[in-house]
Design a protein around this motif. Sequence first.
Motif, PDB file in Angstrom:
ATOM      1  N   VAL A 197       0.829  -1.202   0.000  1.00 12.79           N
ATOM      2  CA  VAL A 197       0.000   0.000   0.000  1.00 12.79           C
ATOM      3  C   VAL A 197       0.863   1.252   0.000  1.00 12.79           C
ATOM      4  O   VAL A 197       0.549   2.245  -0.669  1.00 12.79           O
ATOM      5  CB  VAL A 197      -0.942  -0.017   1.220  1.00 12.79           C
ATOM      6  N   GLY A 198       1.992   1.225   0.725  1.00 11.19           N
ATOM      7  CA  GLY A 198       2.895   2.374   0.728  1.00 11.19           C
ATOM      8  C   GLY A 198       3.424   2.680  -0.656  1.00 11.19           C
ATOM      9  O   GLY A 198       3.498   3.847  -1.067  1.00 11.19           O
ATOM     10  N   ALA A 199       3.799   1.636  -1.400  1.00 11.20           N
ATOM     11  CA  ALA A 199       4.282   1.834  -2.762  1.00 11.20           C
ATOM     12  C   ALA A 199       3.176   2.395  -3.651  1.00 11.20           C
ATOM     13  O   ALA A 199       3.424   3.266  -4.495  1.00 11.20           O
ATOM     14  CB  ALA A 199       4.788   0.510  -3.331  1.00 11.20           C
ATOM     15  N   LEU A 200       1.951   1.918  -3.461  1.00  7.18           N
ATOM     16  CA  LEU A 200       0.822   2.385  -4.265  1.00  7.18           C
ATOM     17  C   LEU A 200       0.512   3.851  -3.997  1.00  7.18           C
ATOM     18  O   LEU A 200       0.322   4.647  -4.927  1.00  7.18           O
ATOM     19  CB  LEU A 200      -0.406   1.523  -3.971  1.00  7.18           C
ATOM     20  N   VAL A 201       0.484   4.224  -2.725  1.00  8.16           N
ATOM     21  CA  VAL A 201       0.219   5.620  -2.381  1.00  8.16           C
ATOM     22  C   VAL A 201       1.362   6.507  -2.859  1.00  8.16           C
ATOM     23  O   VAL A 201       1.146   7.619  -3.365  1.00  8.16           O
ATOM     24  CB  VAL A 201       0.008   5.758  -0.859  1.00  8.16           C
ATOM     25  N   GLY A 202       2.607   6.037  -2.721  1.00  4.67           N
ATOM     26  CA  GLY A 202       3.744   6.797  -3.214  1.00  4.67           C
ATOM     27  C   GLY A 202       3.672   7.011  -4.714  1.00  4.67           C
ATOM     28  O   GLY A 202       4.058   8.070  -5.228  1.00  4.67           O
ATOM     29  N   TYR A 203       3.185   6.004  -5.435  1.00  5.73           N
ATOM     30  CA  TYR A 203       3.043   6.074  -6.890  1.00  5.73           C
ATOM     31  C   TYR A 203       2.219   7.291  -7.297  1.00  5.73           C
ATOM     32  O   TYR A 203       2.603   8.049  -8.200  1.00  5.73           O
ATOM     33  CB  TYR A 203       2.371   4.788  -7.374  1.00  5.73           C
ATOM     34  N   PHE A 204       1.101   7.504  -6.634  1.00  3.34           N
ATOM     35  CA  PHE A 204       0.223   8.608  -7.015  1.00  3.34           C
ATOM     36  C   PHE A 204       0.614   9.931  -6.336  1.00  3.34           C
ATOM     37  O   PHE A 204       0.635  10.978  -6.976  1.00  3.34           O
ATOM     38  CB  PHE A 204      -1.232   8.265  -6.671  1.00  3.34           C
ATOM     39  N   SER A 205       0.951   9.881  -5.047  1.00  2.06           N
ATOM     40  CA  SER A 205       1.149  11.126  -4.305  1.00  2.06           C
ATOM     41  C   SER A 205       2.377  11.898  -4.759  1.00  2.06           C
ATOM     42  O   SER A 205       2.357  13.133  -4.779  1.00  2.06           O
ATOM     43  CB  SER A 205       1.235  10.835  -2.806  1.00  2.06           C
ATOM     44  N   ASN A 206       3.451  11.198  -5.120  1.00  2.00           N
ATOM     45  CA  ASN A 206       4.651  11.914  -5.538  1.00  2.00           C
ATOM     46  C   ASN A 206       4.973  11.728  -7.006  1.00  2.00           C
ATOM     47  O   ASN A 206       5.969  12.234  -7.501  1.00  2.00           O
ATOM     48  CB  ASN A 206       5.862  11.487  -4.704  1.00  2.00           C
ATOM     49  N   GLY A 207       4.124  10.967  -7.713  1.00  2.00           N
ATOM     50  CA  GLY A 207       4.344  10.815  -9.141  1.00  2.00           C
ATOM     51  C   GLY A 207       4.238  12.121  -9.902  1.00  2.00           C
ATOM     52  O   GLY A 207       4.812  12.291 -10.984  1.00  2.00           O
ATOM     53  N   MET A 208       3.502  13.074  -9.317  1.00  2.00           N
ATOM     54  CA  MET A 208       3.280  14.360  -9.987  1.00  2.00           C
ATOM     55  C   MET A 208       4.455  15.315  -9.890  1.00  2.00           C
ATOM     56  O   MET A 208       4.497  16.320 -10.611  1.00  2.00           O
ATOM     57  CB  MET A 208       2.053  15.050  -9.373  1.00  2.00           C
ATOM     58  N   PHE A 209       5.401  15.044  -8.996  1.00  2.00           N
ATOM     59  CA  PHE A 209       6.402  16.045  -8.640  1.00  2.00           C
ATOM     60  C   PHE A 209       7.152  16.620  -9.838  1.00  2.00           C
ATOM     61  O   PHE A 209       7.230  17.838 -10.019  1.00  2.00           O
ATOM     62  CB  PHE A 209       7.402  15.438  -7.640  1.00  2.00           C
ATOM     63  N   ALA A 210       7.717  15.748 -10.665  1.00  2.00           N
ATOM     64  CA  ALA A 210       8.538  16.246 -11.772  1.00  2.00           C
ATOM     65  C   ALA A 210       7.720  16.979 -12.819  1.00  2.00           C
ATOM     66  O   ALA A 210       8.259  17.776 -13.593  1.00  2.00           O
ATOM     67  CB  ALA A 210       9.294  15.087 -12.418  1.00  2.00           C
ATOM     68  N   GLY A 211       6.409  16.744 -12.845  1.00  2.00           N
ATOM     69  CA  GLY A 211       5.567  17.404 -13.842  1.00  2.00           C
ATOM     70  C   GLY A 211       5.497  18.907 -13.694  1.00  2.00           C
ATOM     71  O   GLY A 211       5.233  19.620 -14.670  1.00  2.00           O
ATOM     72  N   TYR A 212       5.749  19.413 -12.500  1.00  2.00           N
ATOM     73  CA  TYR A 212       5.661  20.863 -12.302  1.00  2.00           C
ATOM     74  C   TYR A 212       6.721  21.599 -13.111  1.00  2.00           C
ATOM     75  O   TYR A 212       6.452  22.657 -13.685  1.00  2.00           O
ATOM     76  CB  TYR A 212       5.780  21.194 -10.807  1.00  2.00           C
ATOM     77  N   GLY A 213       7.928  21.072 -13.131  1.00  2.00           N
ATOM     78  CA  GLY A 213       8.975  21.707 -13.931  1.00  2.00           C
ATOM     79  C   GLY A 213       8.624  21.738 -15.397  1.00  2.00           C
ATOM     80  O   GLY A 213       8.931  22.706 -16.107  1.00  2.00           O
ATOM     81  N   ALA A 214       7.965  20.682 -15.873  1.00  2.00           N
ATOM     82  CA  ALA A 214       7.586  20.617 -17.285  1.00  2.00           C
ATOM     83  C   ALA A 214       6.521  21.649 -17.625  1.00  2.00           C
ATOM     84  O   ALA A 214       6.637  22.385 -18.610  1.00  2.00           O
ATOM     85  CB  ALA A 214       7.097  19.209 -17.633  1.00  2.00           C
ATOM     86  N   ILE A 215       5.453  21.735 -16.808  1.00  2.00           N
ATOM     87  CA  ILE A 215       4.367  22.652 -17.164  1.00  2.00           C
ATOM     88  C   ILE A 215       4.765  24.103 -16.953  1.00  2.00           C
ATOM     89  O   ILE A 215       4.385  24.973 -17.744  1.00  2.00           O
ATOM     90  CB  ILE A 215       3.063  22.316 -16.409  1.00  2.00           C
ATOM     91  N   VAL A 216       5.525  24.385 -15.911  1.00  2.00           N
ATOM     92  CA  VAL A 216       5.961  25.777 -15.697  1.00  2.00           C
ATOM     93  C   VAL A 216       6.863  26.214 -16.840  1.00  2.00           C
ATOM     94  O   VAL A 216       6.767  27.346 -17.324  1.00  2.00           O
ATOM     95  CB  VAL A 216       6.675  25.915 -14.337  1.00  2.00           C
TER      96      VAL A 216
END
Length: 434
Positions: A315-334
């Motif tokens: 479950v920790g891996a699953l939650v980590g998948y979604f909760s921090n999967g977005m992190f690198a996307g901010y640099g791309a969209i900005v």
Amino acid sequence: MKTITAHSQHRLTSYQSKVVASTTAGFGLENMDVMFLSFALSSIIAELHLSGTQAGLIATITNIGMLLGGVFFGVLADRVGRIKTFTYTIFIFAFTTAAMYFANSLTLIYLCRFLAGIGAGGEYGIGMTVLAESFPKKQLGRVSSYVGVAGQLGAIAASLLAAWVLPQYGWHALFLFGLFPVIITFFIRHHLVESRNFDTDQARPKGQIKALFKTRQLTHQTLALMVMAVVQIAGYFGLMNWLPTMMQQQLHLSVAGSSTWMLATIVGMSAGMLTFGWILDRIGPRVAFSSFLLASAAGVYVLTLPKNMTGLLIVGALVGYFSNGMFAGYGAIVSRLYPAEVRATANNVIMNVGRCVGGFSSVIIGWLLDHYSILTVMLFISTLYLISFVVMLTVQNLKAERYFNHLANYKFNPNKPGIFQWQSVDDVFLMVVD
């Protein structure tokens, strides 16, 4: 000076490979340096007899340094160049991290961590900008995810070094390994050059923070992205700092240290980043963020389901998948939503506001645990993700048709209301005007 352009092919060119190697190594080693404090904190508390408040302020002061360094070096990178400023930031966080070896008082620790925060805060946005100006727009999500994964590998490296160094040599020696990032600065200076977009565009003023708030619509976009970044960091700190402890206490699970939990969560986070980057490039930011934010909002409740160690790790891996999967996307969209003359500034200001404000989530969650139940904490974290989801929907430039295709029909006209494009040598970048 040599100049470069981005290429549309999927196979990396020799120069693009060097850019990816430099930025991922820089961010990975920066995250390693930052994580040293997490592993050494208990030893520092014991040696200097610190109170909880004094120890907590170490991380707070680091976050404040990140915000100030992000603003300063973001502006500097837009004005004098990305590559030279990138190396400055790496030197600062490397040498000030190593200086912790000599810190034998709380005052010196505060000073070293503040200066390290200044360097680390400047490095992220500049690295993302260098990536954005070396790749075509439809590859930014994918290559940005490499940087995010490198950060997780840096956390693993920090845990391995801590397990080896702390028992034998103590916490002072651990911080000497913070000098590793200096090695990559020589590679960067010899192999990376300023993009043609930055090198030839001298017409417009650069590095002006007020440009992020130039119009009402642009102000809304910038503030909305800041809110999303705050939630991203708050969720990360909540997941990594408190949820393992809560699960152990509430479910009476015996976990032999935090390393097993961290490893499983990091694997999930890394997989999530790679998936998110692919969705961002193929389908667009609204679909990518919507799916991950809503899954994160629901996922925190899933952590109450496991009844044994194996279930907790899955479950920790699953939650980590979604909760921090977005992190690198901010640099791309900005990097897509702001033009070259303020791109590094925008990246650093937006993400480091998120780091500074979102970092206080650990304090809030601790207070909620003291006064309320674990369900209240879950509701708090889940609500944050839902707020980010609603805010994200209000950013018009994140619609797929605008993010990918719609703006190709617009030309730069400062007198025309609505959305227009800056056409650089190799890409299209967006901004909103009155």
